[in-house]
Design a protein around this motif. Structure first.
Motif, PDB file in Angstrom:
ATOM      1  N   UNK A  35     -13.585   2.883  11.344  1.00 47.59           N
ATOM      2  CA  UNK A  35     -12.647   3.892  10.852  1.00 47.59           C
ATOM      3  C   UNK A  35     -13.370   4.859   9.920  1.00 47.59           C
ATOM      4  N   UNK A  36     -13.029   6.140   9.998  1.00 44.41           N
ATOM      5  CA  UNK A  36     -13.681   7.111   9.118  1.00 44.41           C
ATOM      6  C   UNK A  36     -13.171   7.000   7.694  1.00 44.41           C
ATOM      7  N   UNK A  37     -13.936   7.548   6.763  1.00 41.57           N
ATOM      8  CA  UNK A  37     -13.518   7.643   5.376  1.00 41.57           C
ATOM      9  C   UNK A  37     -13.205   9.110   5.102  1.00 41.57           C
ATOM     10  N   UNK A  38     -11.963   9.391   4.745  1.00 37.99           N
ATOM     11  CA  UNK A  38     -11.493  10.757   4.526  1.00 37.99           C
ATOM     12  C   UNK A  38     -11.738  11.253   3.102  1.00 37.99           C
ATOM     13  N   UNK A  39     -12.396  10.472   2.266  1.00 35.15           N
ATOM     14  CA  UNK A  39     -12.613  10.845   0.868  1.00 35.15           C
ATOM     15  C   UNK A  39     -13.310  12.197   0.749  1.00 35.15           C
TER      16      UNK A  39
END
Length: 170
Positions: A35-39
């Motif tokens: 899963x990507x990290x949207x930070x």
């Protein structure tokens, strides 16, 4: 978009969703592998078909005109499934959301209605279903690359819009 509202996420009462424990959100269970990290800080760069989408969501003419002219930023801190999102809109202030993907939360929509928002991972995207008494829409948050986040919106009437954000400095 399907006629019937999809049911996903863990269902909680509106009262419990409003309470939300920041401590619980900050812990965050692990997100699915890959899963990507949207930070990051994301500044609105482009909107596609936003006015017709807002019209489907019962947003009046004047608010739609203002929404089309202002810029916004999303300041996101993600740890696993825990999301803290500060949405700042020039001239309109900001709103803060804390939630864990897979659960639901309550927010006030642009037209002033309260919405129950169900969230879930859908592969590399976060899918949100926003439901009020008078309308619903789906928002899909995706990373096209390290510098571009796209919010894909679809009303229950089938109108699609995109909000394209570019990563900005801290």
């Amino acid at each position: 978009m399907a006629e019937a509202a999809p049911q996903f996420g863990t269902k909680t009462s509106p009262e419990d969703a409003k309470k939300g424990s920041p401590e619980d959100v900050k812990k965050g269970s692990p997100s699915p592998p890959g899963s990507p990290n949207f930070s990051g800080r994301w500044r609105l760069a482009e909107s596609v078909n936003f006015d017709p989408f807002l019209k489907d969501c019962n947003v009046g003419y004047l608010k739609r005109q203002v929404a089309g002219m202002v810029t916004s930023e999303h300041h996101i801190n993600q740890e696993g499934n825990a999301m803290a999102v500060e949405v700042t809109t020039m001239g309109r202030g900001s709103k803060h959301q804390e939630y864990e993907v897979g659960n639901e939360f309550i927010e006030t929509e642009i037209n002033g209605e309260e919405a129950v928002v169900n969230t879930e991972w859908d592969g590399p995207t976060i899918k949100e279903l926003h439901r009020t008494d008078s309308f619903e829409y789906e928002l899909v948050r995706t990373l096209e690359n390290e510098e571009t986040m796209v919010l894909k919106l679809e009303s229950n009437k089938g109108t699609k819009a995109e909000r394209i954000y570019k990563k900005s400095g801290s």
